[in-house]
Design a protein around this motif. Structure first.
Motif, PDB file in Angstrom:
ATOM      1  N   LYS A  94     -19.359 -27.530 -84.265  1.00  0.00           N
ATOM      2  CA  LYS A  94     -19.176 -28.955 -83.966  1.00  0.00           C
ATOM      3  C   LYS A  94     -18.342 -29.188 -82.712  1.00  0.00           C
ATOM      4  O   LYS A  94     -18.317 -30.289 -82.194  1.00  0.00           O
ATOM      5  N   VAL A  95     -17.653 -28.156 -82.215  1.00  0.00           N
ATOM      6  CA  VAL A  95     -16.838 -28.309 -81.018  1.00  0.00           C
ATOM      7  C   VAL A  95     -17.719 -28.329 -79.774  1.00  0.00           C
ATOM      8  O   VAL A  95     -17.537 -29.141 -78.880  1.00  0.00           O
ATOM      9  N   GLU A  96     -18.703 -27.448 -79.731  1.00  0.00           N
ATOM     10  CA  GLU A  96     -19.547 -27.304 -78.548  1.00  0.00           C
ATOM     11  C   GLU A  96     -20.825 -28.141 -78.634  1.00  0.00           C
ATOM     12  O   GLU A  96     -21.330 -28.620 -77.627  1.00  0.00           O
ATOM     13  N   ILE A  97     -21.354 -28.320 -79.840  1.00  0.00           N
ATOM     14  CA  ILE A  97     -22.635 -29.004 -80.041  1.00  0.00           C
ATOM     15  C   ILE A  97     -22.425 -30.311 -80.806  1.00  0.00           C
ATOM     16  O   ILE A  97     -21.834 -30.307 -81.885  1.00  0.00           O
ATOM     17  N   ALA A  98     -22.915 -31.415 -80.259  1.00  0.00           N
ATOM     18  CA  ALA A  98     -22.779 -32.723 -80.922  1.00  0.00           C
ATOM     19  C   ALA A  98     -23.879 -32.937 -81.951  1.00  0.00           C
ATOM     20  O   ALA A  98     -23.642 -33.445 -83.037  1.00  0.00           O
ATOM     21  N   GLU A  99     -25.111 -32.560 -81.597  1.00  0.00           N
ATOM     22  CA  GLU A  99     -26.247 -32.751 -82.498  1.00  0.00           C
ATOM     23  C   GLU A  99     -27.405 -31.859 -82.056  1.00  0.00           C
ATOM     24  O   GLU A  99     -27.389 -31.302 -80.971  1.00  0.00           O
ATOM     25  N   ALA A 100     -28.391 -31.749 -82.920  1.00  0.00           N
ATOM     26  CA  ALA A 100     -29.587 -30.969 -82.607  1.00  0.00           C
ATOM     27  C   ALA A 100     -30.772 -31.647 -83.281  1.00  0.00           C
ATOM     28  O   ALA A 100     -30.603 -32.354 -84.276  1.00  0.00           O
ATOM     29  N   GLY A 101     -31.963 -31.422 -82.738  1.00  0.00           N
ATOM     30  CA  GLY A 101     -33.148 -32.021 -83.334  1.00  0.00           C
ATOM     31  C   GLY A 101     -34.421 -31.550 -82.666  1.00  0.00           C
ATOM     32  O   GLY A 101     -34.401 -30.932 -81.594  1.00  0.00           O
ATOM     33  N   TYR A 102     -35.547 -31.852 -83.337  1.00  0.00           N
ATOM     34  CA  TYR A 102     -36.867 -31.536 -82.789  1.00  0.00           C
ATOM     35  C   TYR A 102     -37.373 -32.739 -82.014  1.00  0.00           C
ATOM     36  O   TYR A 102     -37.251 -33.878 -82.470  1.00  0.00           O
ATOM     37  N   ASP A 110     -45.816 -35.652 -83.969  1.00  0.00           N
ATOM     38  CA  ASP A 110     -46.290 -35.820 -82.597  1.00  0.00           C
ATOM     39  C   ASP A 110     -46.915 -34.550 -82.037  1.00  0.00           C
ATOM     40  O   ASP A 110     -46.996 -34.357 -80.839  1.00  0.00           O
ATOM     41  N   GLY A 111     -47.348 -33.652 -82.906  1.00  0.00           N
ATOM     42  CA  GLY A 111     -47.916 -32.380 -82.452  1.00  0.00           C
ATOM     43  C   GLY A 111     -46.820 -31.355 -82.240  1.00  0.00           C
ATOM     44  O   GLY A 111     -45.897 -31.240 -83.037  1.00  0.00           O
ATOM     45  N   LEU A 112     -46.887 -30.627 -81.145  1.00  0.00           N
ATOM     46  CA  LEU A 112     -45.934 -29.566 -80.845  1.00  0.00           C
ATOM     47  C   LEU A 112     -44.558 -30.154 -80.519  1.00  0.00           C
ATOM     48  O   LEU A 112     -44.432 -31.052 -79.693  1.00  0.00           O
ATOM     49  N   GLU A 113     -43.516 -29.636 -81.206  1.00  0.00           N
ATOM     50  CA  GLU A 113     -42.153 -30.104 -80.988  1.00  0.00           C
ATOM     51  C   GLU A 113     -41.245 -28.920 -80.691  1.00  0.00           C
ATOM     52  O   GLU A 113     -41.500 -27.809 -81.134  1.00  0.00           O
ATOM     53  N   VAL A 114     -40.174 -29.189 -79.929  1.00  0.00           N
ATOM     54  CA  VAL A 114     -39.216 -28.148 -79.550  1.00  0.00           C
ATOM     55  C   VAL A 114     -37.830 -28.538 -80.052  1.00  0.00           C
ATOM     56  O   VAL A 114     -37.480 -29.713 -80.099  1.00  0.00           O
ATOM     57  N   LEU A 115     -37.060 -27.528 -80.420  1.00  0.00           N
ATOM     58  CA  LEU A 115     -35.707 -27.734 -80.911  1.00  0.00           C
ATOM     59  C   LEU A 115     -34.735 -27.764 -79.733  1.00  0.00           C
ATOM     60  O   LEU A 115     -34.712 -26.840 -78.918  1.00  0.00           O
ATOM     61  N   LEU A 116     -33.951 -28.834 -79.629  1.00  0.00           N
ATOM     62  CA  LEU A 116     -32.929 -28.965 -78.589  1.00  0.00           C
ATOM     63  C   LEU A 116     -31.570 -29.189 -79.231  1.00  0.00           C
ATOM     64  O   LEU A 116     -31.477 -29.733 -80.330  1.00  0.00           O
ATOM     65  N   ALA A 117     -30.526 -28.786 -78.521  1.00  0.00           N
ATOM     66  CA  ALA A 117     -29.149 -29.016 -78.960  1.00  0.00           C
ATOM     67  C   ALA A 117     -28.435 -29.803 -77.866  1.00  0.00           C
ATOM     68  O   ALA A 117     -28.662 -29.576 -76.677  1.00  0.00           O
ATOM     69  N   LYS A 118     -27.572 -30.729 -78.269  1.00  0.00           N
ATOM     70  CA  LYS A 118     -26.816 -31.518 -77.293  1.00  0.00           C
ATOM     71  C   LYS A 118     -25.417 -30.926 -77.154  1.00  0.00           C
ATOM     72  O   LYS A 118     -24.580 -31.072 -78.025  1.00  0.00           O
ATOM     73  N   LYS A 119     -25.203 -30.236 -76.015  1.00  0.00           N
ATOM     74  CA  LYS A 119     -23.908 -29.597 -75.754  1.00  0.00           C
ATOM     75  C   LYS A 119     -22.954 -30.617 -75.145  1.00  0.00           C
ATOM     76  O   LYS A 119     -23.316 -31.342 -74.222  1.00  0.00           O
ATOM     77  N   VAL A 120     -21.731 -30.627 -75.666  1.00  0.00           N
ATOM     78  CA  VAL A 120     -20.716 -31.530 -75.130  1.00  0.00           C
ATOM     79  C   VAL A 120     -19.601 -30.762 -74.426  1.00  0.00           C
ATOM     80  O   VAL A 120     -18.760 -31.373 -73.769  1.00  0.00           O
ATOM     81  N   ARG A 121     -19.586 -29.422 -74.560  1.00  0.00           N
ATOM     82  CA  ARG A 121     -18.610 -28.579 -73.887  1.00  0.00           C
ATOM     83  C   ARG A 121     -19.297 -27.332 -73.367  1.00  0.00           C
ATOM     84  O   ARG A 121     -20.315 -26.936 -73.872  1.00  0.00           O
ATOM     85  N   PHE A 179      -5.962 -19.912 -79.426  1.00  0.00           N
ATOM     86  CA  PHE A 179      -7.093 -20.429 -78.667  1.00  0.00           C
ATOM     87  C   PHE A 179      -8.150 -19.367 -78.413  1.00  0.00           C
ATOM     88  O   PHE A 179      -9.338 -19.645 -78.433  1.00  0.00           O
ATOM     89  N   ILE A 180      -7.730 -18.123 -78.180  1.00  0.00           N
ATOM     90  CA  ILE A 180      -8.695 -17.053 -77.963  1.00  0.00           C
ATOM     91  C   ILE A 180      -9.479 -16.776 -79.243  1.00  0.00           C
ATOM     92  O   ILE A 180     -10.648 -16.420 -79.206  1.00  0.00           O
ATOM     93  N   SER A 181      -8.849 -16.982 -80.401  1.00  0.00           N
ATOM     94  CA  SER A 181      -9.556 -16.752 -81.658  1.00  0.00           C
ATOM     95  C   SER A 181     -10.623 -17.808 -81.926  1.00  0.00           C
ATOM     96  O   SER A 181     -11.514 -17.613 -82.730  1.00  0.00           O
ATOM     97  N   GLN A 182     -10.550 -18.939 -81.240  1.00  0.00           N
ATOM     98  CA  GLN A 182     -11.547 -19.988 -81.431  1.00  0.00           C
ATOM     99  C   GLN A 182     -12.839 -19.594 -80.706  1.00  0.00           C
ATOM    100  O   GLN A 182     -12.812 -19.002 -79.629  1.00  0.00           O
ATOM    101  N   SER A 183     -13.942 -19.929 -81.280  1.00  0.00           N
ATOM    102  CA  SER A 183     -15.253 -19.506 -80.798  1.00  0.00           C
ATOM    103  C   SER A 183     -15.491 -19.854 -79.329  1.00  0.00           C
ATOM    104  O   SER A 183     -15.914 -19.035 -78.548  1.00  0.00           O
ATOM    105  N   PHE A 184     -15.221 -21.083 -78.928  1.00  0.00           N
ATOM    106  CA  PHE A 184     -15.541 -21.541 -77.582  1.00  0.00           C
ATOM    107  C   PHE A 184     -14.784 -20.735 -76.534  1.00  0.00           C
ATOM    108  O   PHE A 184     -15.363 -20.248 -75.579  1.00  0.00           O
ATOM    109  N   LEU A 185     -13.476 -20.598 -76.728  1.00  0.00           N
ATOM    110  CA  LEU A 185     -12.682 -19.884 -75.742  1.00  0.00           C
ATOM    111  C   LEU A 185     -13.015 -18.403 -75.710  1.00  0.00           C
ATOM    112  O   LEU A 185     -12.989 -17.781 -74.659  1.00  0.00           O
ATOM    113  N   LYS A 186     -13.348 -17.839 -76.857  1.00  0.00           N
ATOM    114  CA  LYS A 186     -13.727 -16.437 -76.905  1.00  0.00           C
ATOM    115  C   LYS A 186     -14.973 -16.207 -76.041  1.00  0.00           C
ATOM    116  O   LYS A 186     -15.045 -15.248 -75.286  1.00  0.00           O
TER     117      LYS A 186
END
Length: 190
Positions: free
Chosen positions: A133-141, A54-65, A17-24
């Protein structure tokens, strides 16, 4: 001392578990919290794209953990091994897969026991591809107006507002210099 099979099994499970990115990252966060006092340093990256429909757009990520869930600006805890710039590149790549040609530091924002090291990323040139994919469900502008209402907390809104102000000032400066005769000045160049 002789280790029993159960103790060895538990030790191997913990190592996995410590070797996994999220727990680290969680372990590093807690260690950083206790070693650095009350302030926790993290990087927050605002990726702006000016050529959206739509002009200026920002990149967001949807965190699930993690500590904050919902739509967030890419970023994460400062990794002392990678340093500031290494953490910016790693977090942006890990959460969104996006690479950028220019990154500008906008300085720290100190708020509620944490220090956000804010960066404005310009000219994204790779498509969105979520690696974690464990921490982030999706991302988009998203258009700025929509993004402000989607953000999970007010800290992210403050960071986005500051980055947009810096972006618009820089864009106005470049446009003014182009009118005065200097051509092909890229955004972020000084």
């Amino acid at each position: 001392m002789k280790w029993s099979n159960v103790q060895l099994y538990i030790l191997n499970v913990l190592k996995f578990f410590i070797s996994q990115s999220f727990l680290k990252k969680m372990v590093r966060w807690w260690i950083g919290f206790f070693y650095s006092g009350w302030y926790i340093a993290d990087v927050t990256i605002v990726v702006l794209k000016d050529d959206g429909p739509d002009g200026l757009e920002v990149l967001l990520a949807k965190k699930v953990r993690g500590l904050t869930t919902g739509w967030v600006l890419p970023g994460g805890c400062l990794d002392r091994e990678l340093g500031v710039w290494g953490t910016v590149i790693e977090e942006l790549m890990e959460e969104t897969g996006v690479e950028v040609t220019k990154t500008v530091s906008l300085g720290p924002i100190v708020k509620e026991g944490s220090v956000h090291l804010l960066f404005l990323a310009l000219e994204p040139y790779t498509p969105i591809w979520v690696k974690d994919k464990v921490e982030i469900a999706e991302a988009g502008y998203f258009p700025i107006d929509k993004a402000v209402s989607m953000l999970a907390n007010n800290d992210f809104r403050v960071c986005l507002k500051r980055a947009i102000e810096a972006f618009r000032l820089e864009r106005n400066r470049v446009q003014q210099e182009r009118r005065l005769g200097e051509t092909n000045i890229p955004l972020g160049a000084r």
